[in-house]
Scaffold this motif. Structure first.
Motif, PDB file in Angstrom:
ATOM      1  N   GLY A 170      46.633  49.659  30.939  1.00  0.00           N
ATOM      2  CA  GLY A 170      46.971  51.796  31.549  1.00  0.00           C
ATOM      3  C   GLY A 170      45.773  51.646  33.085  1.00  0.00           C
ATOM      4  O   GLY A 170      46.761  51.152  33.704  1.00  0.00           O
ATOM      5  N   ALA A 171      46.661  52.922  33.109  1.00  0.00           N
ATOM      6  CA  ALA A 171      46.701  53.426  34.072  1.00  0.00           C
ATOM      7  C   ALA A 171      45.409  53.794  34.855  1.00  0.00           C
ATOM      8  O   ALA A 171      44.871  53.698  36.264  1.00  0.00           O
ATOM      9  CB  ALA A 171      47.176  55.264  34.485  1.00  0.00           C
ATOM     10  N   SER A 172      44.141  53.792  33.709  1.00  0.00           N
ATOM     11  CA  SER A 172      43.243  53.163  34.477  1.00  0.00           C
ATOM     12  C   SER A 172      42.283  52.483  34.569  1.00  0.00           C
ATOM     13  O   SER A 172      40.991  52.321  34.646  1.00  0.00           O
ATOM     14  CB  SER A 172      41.975  54.135  33.448  1.00  0.00           C
ATOM     15  OG  SER A 172      42.172  53.272  32.171  1.00  0.00           O
ATOM     16  N   CYS A 173      43.361  51.337  34.540  1.00  0.00           N
ATOM     17  CA  CYS A 173      42.728  49.613  34.590  1.00  0.00           C
ATOM     18  C   CYS A 173      41.610  49.348  36.269  1.00  0.00           C
ATOM     19  O   CYS A 173      42.607  49.774  37.056  1.00  0.00           O
ATOM     20  CB  CYS A 173      43.756  49.013  34.456  1.00  0.00           C
ATOM     21  SG  CYS A 173      43.290  47.373  35.025  1.00  0.00           S
ATOM     22  N   ALA A 174      40.737  49.345  36.058  1.00  0.00           N
ATOM     23  CA  ALA A 174      39.428  49.649  37.699  1.00  0.00           C
ATOM     24  C   ALA A 174      40.282  47.945  38.593  1.00  0.00           C
ATOM     25  O   ALA A 174      39.943  47.972  39.312  1.00  0.00           O
ATOM     26  CB  ALA A 174      37.969  48.548  37.208  1.00  0.00           C
ATOM     27  N   LEU A 175      41.019  47.135  37.903  1.00  0.00           N
ATOM     28  CA  LEU A 175      41.670  45.839  38.227  1.00  0.00           C
ATOM     29  C   LEU A 175      43.084  46.451  39.585  1.00  0.00           C
ATOM     30  O   LEU A 175      43.081  46.444  40.359  1.00  0.00           O
ATOM     31  CB  LEU A 175      41.612  44.413  37.899  1.00  0.00           C
ATOM     32  CG  LEU A 175      42.843  43.593  38.656  1.00  0.00           C
ATOM     33  CD1 LEU A 175      42.233  43.143  39.955  1.00  0.00           C
ATOM     34  CD2 LEU A 175      43.323  42.290  37.248  1.00  0.00           C
ATOM     35  N   LEU A 176      43.793  47.231  38.709  1.00  0.00           N
ATOM     36  CA  LEU A 176      45.296  48.524  39.451  1.00  0.00           C
ATOM     37  C   LEU A 176      44.014  49.190  39.912  1.00  0.00           C
ATOM     38  O   LEU A 176      45.477  49.098  40.705  1.00  0.00           O
ATOM     39  CB  LEU A 176      45.742  48.736  38.823  1.00  0.00           C
ATOM     40  CG  LEU A 176      46.865  47.883  37.356  1.00  0.00           C
ATOM     41  CD1 LEU A 176      47.498  48.543  35.960  1.00  0.00           C
ATOM     42  CD2 LEU A 176      47.175  46.585  38.704  1.00  0.00           C
ATOM     43  N   LEU A 184      46.185  35.783  30.505  1.00  0.00           N
ATOM     44  CA  LEU A 184      47.085  37.663  31.897  1.00  0.00           C
ATOM     45  C   LEU A 184      46.115  38.588  30.750  1.00  0.00           C
ATOM     46  O   LEU A 184      45.444  38.525  31.740  1.00  0.00           O
ATOM     47  CB  LEU A 184      48.250  37.492  31.825  1.00  0.00           C
ATOM     48  CG  LEU A 184      48.211  38.523  32.725  1.00  0.00           C
ATOM     49  CD1 LEU A 184      47.588  37.839  34.333  1.00  0.00           C
ATOM     50  CD2 LEU A 184      49.734  38.570  33.433  1.00  0.00           C
ATOM     51  N   PRO A 185      46.468  39.360  29.838  1.00  0.00           N
ATOM     52  CA  PRO A 185      45.055  40.047  29.387  1.00  0.00           C
ATOM     53  C   PRO A 185      43.525  39.939  28.971  1.00  0.00           C
ATOM     54  O   PRO A 185      42.961  40.415  29.943  1.00  0.00           O
ATOM     55  CB  PRO A 185      45.481  40.692  27.851  1.00  0.00           C
ATOM     56  CG  PRO A 185      47.398  39.829  27.976  1.00  0.00           C
ATOM     57  CD  PRO A 185      47.273  38.972  28.970  1.00  0.00           C
ATOM     58  N   ARG A 186      43.310  38.314  28.900  1.00  0.00           N
ATOM     59  CA  ARG A 186      41.639  38.455  29.179  1.00  0.00           C
ATOM     60  C   ARG A 186      41.748  37.695  30.311  1.00  0.00           C
ATOM     61  O   ARG A 186      40.299  38.452  30.457  1.00  0.00           O
ATOM     62  CB  ARG A 186      41.709  36.651  28.440  1.00  0.00           C
ATOM     63  CG  ARG A 186      41.771  36.418  27.037  1.00  0.00           C
ATOM     64  CD  ARG A 186      41.308  35.546  26.023  1.00  0.00           C
ATOM     65  NE  ARG A 186      42.275  34.382  26.551  1.00  0.00           N
ATOM     66  CZ  ARG A 186      41.046  33.007  26.986  1.00  0.00           C
ATOM     67  NH1 ARG A 186      39.962  33.188  26.822  1.00  0.00           N
ATOM     68  NH2 ARG A 186      42.200  32.299  27.400  1.00  0.00           N
ATOM     69  N   HIS A 187      41.998  37.259  31.064  1.00  0.00           N
ATOM     70  CA  HIS A 187      41.722  37.671  32.692  1.00  0.00           C
ATOM     71  C   HIS A 187      41.621  38.608  33.337  1.00  0.00           C
ATOM     72  O   HIS A 187      40.243  39.366  33.955  1.00  0.00           O
ATOM     73  CB  HIS A 187      42.652  36.245  33.568  1.00  0.00           C
ATOM     74  CG  HIS A 187      43.052  35.032  32.764  1.00  0.00           C
ATOM     75  ND1 HIS A 187      41.154  34.346  33.303  1.00  0.00           N
ATOM     76  CD2 HIS A 187      43.693  34.431  32.790  1.00  0.00           C
ATOM     77  CE1 HIS A 187      42.091  33.156  32.908  1.00  0.00           C
ATOM     78  NE2 HIS A 187      43.217  33.148  32.110  1.00  0.00           N
ATOM     79  N   VAL A 188      42.297  39.822  33.068  1.00  0.00           N
ATOM     80  CA  VAL A 188      42.401  41.495  33.524  1.00  0.00           C
ATOM     81  C   VAL A 188      41.472  42.206  33.013  1.00  0.00           C
ATOM     82  O   VAL A 188      40.472  42.470  33.709  1.00  0.00           O
ATOM     83  CB  VAL A 188      43.545  41.491  33.034  1.00  0.00           C
ATOM     84  CG1 VAL A 188      43.414  43.323  33.160  1.00  0.00           C
ATOM     85  CG2 VAL A 188      44.966  41.379  34.141  1.00  0.00           C
ATOM     86  N   ALA A 189      41.114  41.366  31.576  1.00  0.00           N
ATOM     87  CA  ALA A 189      40.190  42.515  31.236  1.00  0.00           C
ATOM     88  C   ALA A 189      38.529  42.092  32.069  1.00  0.00           C
ATOM     89  O   ALA A 189      37.274  42.621  31.829  1.00  0.00           O
ATOM     90  CB  ALA A 189      40.071  41.826  29.684  1.00  0.00           C
TER      91      ALA A 189
END
Length: 117
Positions: A56-62, A6-11
């Motif tokens: 983190g709060a600055s995540c482009a996906l979120l 999941l972290p790799r996909h989010v990145a």
């Protein structure tokens, strides 16, 4: 999956969203891809609530997810009694029947998720 994949996909999604010249998946124009991506993120947040903590709060996906949910039509639907946060996949999935908290709570009661068959 949650700890390694999941972290790799989010990145990867973060990188692509940061490259776009606008707030949406393909730039300045809202498309079906934005709604599809929002739904995928919604499902992952339900199953892996710590996703937001990892990125983190600055995540482009979120940030993208929040923008889609803030659209007036989407926000009105999710606030209505027609919105159901489950079943996530379909009526035969083991991920329904009360596994999610009340709408807007944003958490999963893992004690109520039956073991995989």
């Amino acid at each position: 999956y949650g700890a390694e994949e999941l972290p790799r996909h989010v990145a990867a999604f973060n990188t692509e969203l940061e490259r776009t010249p606008g707030p949406w998946v393909v730039g300045e124009k809202l498309t079906f891809a934005d709604f599809a991506l929002c739904e995928v993120v919604d499902q992952h947040l339900a199953l892996y609530p710590r996703l937001s903590v990892h990125e983190g709060a600055s995540c482009a996906l979120l940030d993208h997810h929040a923008r889609v949910l803030a659209l007036p039509g989407v926000a009105a639907y999710r606030a209505s009694d027609r919105f159901r946060p489950e079943p996530i996949h379909n009526r035969y999935s083991h991920l329904h029947r009360g596994t999610l908290a009340a709408p807007g709570a944003g958490s999963v009661n893992l004690a109520r998720v039956p073991a995989t068959r």
